[in-house]
Design a protein around this motif. Structure first.
Motif, PDB file in Angstrom:
ATOM      1  N   LEU A 153      -3.778  -6.761   9.141  1.00  0.00           N
ATOM      2  CA  LEU A 153      -4.528  -7.266  10.293  1.00  0.00           C
ATOM      3  C   LEU A 153      -5.781  -8.018   9.878  1.00  0.00           C
ATOM      4  N   THR A 154      -6.628  -7.379   9.078  1.00  0.00           N
ATOM      5  CA  THR A 154      -7.940  -7.964   8.776  1.00  0.00           C
ATOM      6  C   THR A 154      -7.885  -9.098   7.764  1.00  0.00           C
ATOM      7  N   ASP A 155      -7.100  -8.935   6.714  1.00  0.00           N
ATOM      8  CA  ASP A 155      -7.089  -9.937   5.644  1.00  0.00           C
ATOM      9  C   ASP A 155      -6.148 -11.105   5.915  1.00  0.00           C
ATOM     10  N   GLU A 182       0.816  -1.215   0.000  1.00  0.00           N
ATOM     11  CA  GLU A 182       0.000   0.000   0.000  1.00  0.00           C
ATOM     12  C   GLU A 182       0.850   1.265   0.000  1.00  0.00           C
ATOM     13  N   PRO A 192       1.172   0.271  13.944  1.00  0.00           N
ATOM     14  CA  PRO A 192       0.984   1.087  12.733  1.00  0.00           C
ATOM     15  C   PRO A 192       2.023   2.202  12.660  1.00  0.00           C
ATOM     16  N   GLU A 248      -6.204 -11.800  11.150  1.00  0.00           N
ATOM     17  CA  GLU A 248      -7.501 -12.162  11.732  1.00  0.00           C
ATOM     18  C   GLU A 248      -8.235 -13.213  10.901  1.00  0.00           C
ATOM     19  N   TYR A 273      -1.456  -1.475   7.005  1.00  0.00           N
ATOM     20  CA  TYR A 273      -1.520  -2.036   8.356  1.00  0.00           C
ATOM     21  C   TYR A 273      -2.880  -2.689   8.592  1.00  0.00           C
ATOM     22  N   LYS A 274      -3.941  -1.984   8.219  1.00  0.00           N
ATOM     23  CA  LYS A 274      -5.295  -2.520   8.394  1.00  0.00           C
ATOM     24  C   LYS A 274      -5.502  -3.791   7.573  1.00  0.00           C
ATOM     25  N   LYS A 275      -5.014  -3.787   6.343  1.00  0.00           N
ATOM     26  CA  LYS A 275      -5.162  -4.962   5.478  1.00  0.00           C
ATOM     27  C   LYS A 275      -4.398  -6.154   6.057  1.00  0.00           C
ATOM     28  N   THR A 312      -0.498   6.674   4.942  1.00  0.00           N
ATOM     29  CA  THR A 312      -1.667   5.802   5.024  1.00  0.00           C
ATOM     30  C   THR A 312      -1.447   4.690   6.049  1.00  0.00           C
ATOM     31  N   ILE A 313      -2.534   4.238   6.641  1.00  0.00           N
ATOM     32  CA  ILE A 313      -2.464   3.049   7.494  1.00  0.00           C
ATOM     33  C   ILE A 313      -3.255   1.897   6.865  1.00  0.00           C
ATOM     34  N   ASP A 314      -3.613   2.050   5.596  1.00  0.00           N
ATOM     35  CA  ASP A 314      -4.391   1.018   4.909  1.00  0.00           C
ATOM     36  C   ASP A 314      -3.657  -0.318   4.848  1.00  0.00           C
TER      37      ASP A 314
END
Length: 93
Positions: free
Chosen positions: A64-66, A19, A93, A69, A60-62, A56-58
């Motif tokens: 974690l979630t994709d 990202e 992050p 988790e 980091y979020k991806k 961006t922290i996108d």
């Protein structure tokens, strides 16, 4: 009473995800990126990972979630021993 003392660990607090858009050798192949990231962390005994994408922290979020988790996703990419190590890491992050 038993005192353990200080414990030293390796942290890598400057990791970019796809990202970030800067020097991205993985393109949009997140599976390849995640395998490379975690296998490198395991090989180098890293215990904490800091995601430092630009503006961006996108990513980091991806991550974690994709991945972190999503047990099915992890199971499709890693061995049980690798997953055990991955789940013990700290992520920032």
């Amino acid at each position: 009473m038993s005192y353990k003392g200080s414990e030293w660990n390796k942290w890598d607090l400057h990791i970019h995800t796809p990202e970030s858009g800067m020097a991205n050798e993985f393109g949009n192949d997140w599976d390849k990126y995640v395998q490379s990231l975690f296998r490198s962390a395991i090989a180098n005994n890293i215990v904490a990972i800091g995601i430092t994408d630009y503006f961006t922290i996108d990513g980091y979020k991806k991550l974690l979630t994709d991945y972190l988790e999503d047990d099915d996703k992890l199971n499709s990419l890693f061995t049980p021993a690798e997953i055990s190590a991955i789940k013990k890491y700290y992520y920032f992050p």
